[in-house]
Design a protein around this motif. Structure first.
Motif, short mmCIF file in Angstrom:
data_model
loop_
_atom_site.label_atom_id
_atom_site.label_comp_id
_atom_site.label_asym_id
_atom_site.label_seq_id
_atom_site.Cartn_x
_atom_site.Cartn_y
_atom_site.Cartn_z
N TYR A 67 6.40 4.54 4.53
CA TYR A 67 7.06 4.14 5.78
C TYR A 67 8.41 3.49 5.49
O TYR A 67 9.41 3.82 6.13
CB TYR A 67 6.16 3.18 6.55
CG TYR A 67 6.85 2.60 7.76
CD1 TYR A 67 6.92 3.31 8.94
CD2 TYR A 67 7.45 1.35 7.71
CE1 TYR A 67 7.57 2.81 10.05
CE2 TYR A 67 8.10 0.83 8.81
CZ TYR A 67 8.16 1.55 9.97
OH TYR A 67 8.81 1.05 11.06
N ASN A 68 8.44 2.56 4.55
CA ASN A 68 9.70 1.88 4.23
C ASN A 68 10.74 2.85 3.70
O ASN A 68 11.93 2.70 3.98
CB ASN A 68 9.46 0.76 3.22
CG ASN A 68 8.74 -0.42 3.85
OD1 ASN A 68 8.80 -0.63 5.05
ND2 ASN A 68 8.04 -1.17 3.03
N LYS A 69 10.32 3.86 2.97
CA LYS A 69 11.25 4.83 2.40
C LYS A 69 11.79 5.78 3.47
O LYS A 69 12.99 6.06 3.52
CB LYS A 69 10.55 5.62 1.30
CG LYS A 69 11.41 6.63 0.60
CD LYS A 69 12.31 5.97 -0.41
CE LYS A 69 12.98 7.03 -1.25
NZ LYS A 69 13.99 6.48 -2.10
N LEU A 70 10.91 6.29 4.34
CA LEU A 70 11.30 7.34 5.28
C LEU A 70 11.75 6.84 6.65
O LEU A 70 12.39 7.58 7.38
CB LEU A 70 10.13 8.32 5.47
CG LEU A 70 9.71 9.11 4.25
CD1 LEU A 70 8.54 10.02 4.59
CD2 LEU A 70 10.87 9.92 3.70
N CYS A 71 11.41 5.63 7.02
CA CYS A 71 11.67 5.18 8.39
C CYS A 71 12.68 4.05 8.50
O CYS A 71 12.89 3.52 9.59
CB CYS A 71 10.36 4.75 9.05
SG CYS A 71 9.17 6.09 9.13
N THR A 72 13.29 3.65 7.42
CA THR A 72 14.28 2.59 7.48
C THR A 72 15.57 3.05 6.81
O THR A 72 15.57 3.97 6.00
CB THR A 72 13.78 1.31 6.79
OG1 THR A 72 13.47 1.61 5.42
CG2 THR A 72 12.55 0.75 7.47
N GLY A 73 16.66 2.42 7.17
CA GLY A 73 17.94 2.73 6.56
C GLY A 73 18.52 4.04 7.05
O GLY A 73 18.15 4.57 8.09
N LYS A 74 19.47 4.56 6.28
CA LYS A 74 20.15 5.80 6.66
C LYS A 74 19.20 6.99 6.64
O LYS A 74 19.28 7.87 7.50
CB LYS A 74 21.32 6.07 5.72
CG LYS A 74 22.46 5.10 5.91
CD LYS A 74 23.62 5.43 5.00
CE LYS A 74 24.76 4.45 5.21
NZ LYS A 74 25.91 4.77 4.39
N LEU A 75 18.29 7.03 5.69
CA LEU A 75 17.32 8.12 5.63
C LEU A 75 16.41 8.07 6.86
O LEU A 75 16.07 9.11 7.43
CB LEU A 75 16.49 8.04 4.36
CG LEU A 75 15.45 9.14 4.17
CD1 LEU A 75 16.12 10.51 4.12
CD2 LEU A 75 14.65 8.91 2.90
N GLY A 76 16.04 6.90 7.30
CA GLY A 76 15.21 6.76 8.49
C GLY A 76 15.91 7.28 9.73
O GLY A 76 15.29 7.95 10.57
N ILE A 77 17.19 6.98 9.88
CA ILE A 77 17.96 7.47 11.02
C ILE A 77 18.03 8.99 10.98
O ILE A 77 17.83 9.66 12.00
CB ILE A 77 19.36 6.84 11.04
CG1 ILE A 77 19.25 5.34 11.32
CG2 ILE A 77 20.25 7.52 12.08
CD1 ILE A 77 20.55 4.59 11.13
N ALA A 78 18.30 9.55 9.80
CA ALA A 78 18.38 11.01 9.66
C ALA A 78 17.03 11.65 9.99
O ALA A 78 16.98 12.69 10.68
CB ALA A 78 18.82 11.38 8.25
N SER A 108 0.84 -1.19 0.00
CA SER A 108 0.00 0.00 0.00
C SER A 108 0.88 1.24 0.00
O SER A 108 2.08 1.18 0.28
CB SER A 108 -0.93 0.00 1.21
OG SER A 108 -0.17 0.21 2.38
N GLY A 109 0.30 2.38 -0.27
CA GLY A 109 1.04 3.64 -0.32
C GLY A 109 1.67 3.98 1.02
O GLY A 109 2.81 4.44 1.08
N CYS A 110 0.95 3.73 2.10
CA CYS A 110 1.47 4.05 3.44
C CYS A 110 2.69 3.18 3.75
O CYS A 110 3.67 3.65 4.33
CB CYS A 110 0.40 3.84 4.50
SG CYS A 110 -0.94 5.02 4.39
N GLU A 111 2.63 1.91 3.38
CA GLU A 111 3.76 1.02 3.64
C GLU A 111 4.99 1.45 2.85
O GLU A 111 6.11 1.40 3.36
CB GLU A 111 3.40 -0.42 3.28
CG GLU A 111 2.43 -1.06 4.24
CD GLU A 111 2.09 -2.47 3.82
OE1 GLU A 111 3.00 -3.21 3.43
OE2 GLU A 111 0.90 -2.82 3.88
N ARG A 112 4.79 1.87 1.61
CA ARG A 112 5.93 2.32 0.80
C ARG A 112 6.55 3.57 1.37
O ARG A 112 7.77 3.70 1.42
CB ARG A 112 5.49 2.53 -0.65
CG ARG A 112 5.42 1.22 -1.42
CD ARG A 112 5.09 1.48 -2.87
NE ARG A 112 3.62 1.46 -2.94
CZ ARG A 112 2.89 2.21 -3.72
NH1 ARG A 112 3.44 3.07 -4.52
NH2 ARG A 112 1.58 2.12 -3.71
#
Length: 75
Positions: A36-47, A30-34
């Motif tokens: 979330y995965n883009k903004l809240c995980t990995g280096k971008l999520g930490i930032a 879903s759009g919300c999951e995408r």
């Protein structure tokens, strides 16, 4: 969570070589999951979490300062 479909294939060429391949296919996220995965995980999520923490600190600081000012203002 949506169910995942998985398949396992086993191929035996001869007695000394075996090959196992596995593929997992998921339904479209879903759009919300995408987001979330883009903004809240990995280096971008930490930032994003660091920036969010700094912004939250300053917002609470300003609210506290203004509140303190009006409570202790001389009449």
């Amino acid at each position: 969570m949506e169910p995942q479909e998985s398949t396992v294939q086993y191929n035996q060429w001869n007695n000394s070589q075996d090959e196992v391949s596995m593929s997992v296919s998921t339904l479209e996220s879903s759009g919300c999951e995408r987001v979330y995965n883009k903004l809240c995980t990995g280096k971008l999520g930490i930032a994003m979490k660091v920036v969010g923490g700094i912004v939250l600190f300053w917002v609470l600081f300003i609210i506290g300062y203004v509140t303190w000012y009006y409570i202790h203002k001389c009449k």
